[in-house]
Scaffold this active site. Structure first.
Site, PDB file in Angstrom:
ATOM      1  N   ILE A   1      55.571 -41.555-101.129  1.00  0.00           N
ATOM      2  CA  ILE A   1      55.807 -42.959-101.482  1.00  0.00           C
ATOM      3  C   ILE A   1      57.296 -43.290-101.439  1.00  0.00           C
ATOM      4  CG2 ILE A   1      55.517 -44.713-103.283  1.00  0.00           C
ATOM      5  CD1 ILE A   1      53.042 -43.182-104.225  1.00  0.00           C
ATOM      6  N   CYS A   2      58.034 -42.789-102.416  1.00  0.00           N
ATOM      7  CA  CYS A   2      59.429 -43.193-102.578  1.00  0.00           C
ATOM      8  C   CYS A   2      60.378 -42.544-101.577  1.00  0.00           C
ATOM      9  CB  CYS A   2      59.890 -42.904-104.002  1.00  0.00           C
ATOM     10  SG  CYS A   2      59.000 -43.891-105.222  1.00  0.00           S
ATOM     11  N   VAL A   3      59.916 -41.534-100.850  1.00  0.00           N
ATOM     12  CA  VAL A   3      60.713 -40.965 -99.764  1.00  0.00           C
ATOM     13  C   VAL A   3      60.267 -41.539 -98.425  1.00  0.00           C
ATOM     14  CG1 VAL A   3      61.336 -38.847 -98.516  1.00  0.00           C
ATOM     15  CG2 VAL A   3      61.219 -38.845-101.016  1.00  0.00           C
TER      16      VAL A   3
END
Length: 218
Positions: A120-122
């Site tokens: 998700i955040c990467v």
């Protein structure tokens, strides 16, 4: 997708071209990290951060909903004690203009990313930045997901988008490149000793042997 070279010498990282973004290494994110042993990710991201400092590579720290997700990992914050992480509400870091502006202000195009969670955040900022002309490298062993499958699928997806997977020690090795680069050898050696596992132990042993030879006049 980035049009930068994917092979040849120019495809390797250099300190002068790199900028690092470290995303959401916070307690809440570690609580559901299951793709890696959490202590390994802690060790690796701190090693990466210390290497960035040794080579004077600009590093952007960021958190998401700090009040709920917790402060940045203390060992990581300690590497850059003067820097306050950019706290976001966006899940996708690259949609926060403050982060993008901080990266663009460096004038550098080789973007090195590590964070939680990989899927998700990467993946989101890596894929978007690659589409905006950055050459993106994701440090897979300083990142992690909620499962081994989630991490693996994220890496595969990013590769399809032109992102380069790499490990933290490989990043540091490409930055050093030449052991004749004396101004960073000591710092690089300290980072390896502290964070490179058996490599650090072996180096300490070699140092001991060299010291013994010196004392014996060999």
């Amino acid at each position: 997708m980035s049009t930068e070279a994917k092979n040849g010498l120019q495809a390797l990282l250099t300190p002068e071209e790199s900028v690092v973004v470290l995303i959401d290494h916070q307690p809440f994110q570690f609580a559901n990290l299951n793709s890696h042993e959490p202590s390994m990710v802690v060790n690796n991201v701190v090693g990466l951060a210390k290497a960035a400092k040794v080579f004077d590579v600009p590093t952007v720290l960021t958190t998401v909903l700090e009040e709920r997700g917790g402060f940045l990992l203390q060992a990581l914050q300690d590497v850059f004690p003067e820097q306050k992480p950019i706290d976001r509400t966006f899940i996708n870091t690259w949609q926060d203009e403050r982060v993008v502006d901080a990266v663009k202000a460096t004038g550098r195009k080789k973007l090195v990313i590590a964070g939680l969670w990989t899927e998700i955040c990467v993946a989101m900022p890596a894929i978007q930045a690659a589409g905006e002309g950055f050459e993106v490298f994701v440090v897979t062993d300083a990142s992690g997901g909620i499962s081994a499958e989630a991490h693996d699928m994220a890496v595969r997806r990013m590769v399809q988008a032109g992102v380069v997977p790499i490990t933290w020690l490989a990043v540091a090795g490409e930055w050093q490149r030449d052991w004749a680069r004396e101004e960073t050898v000591q710092g690089m050696t300290e980072v390896q000793t502290q964070h490179a596992g058996a490599t650090g132990v072996a180096f300490a042993w070699e140092t001991q042997l060299l010291a013994s030879r010196s004392r014996s006049g060999v």
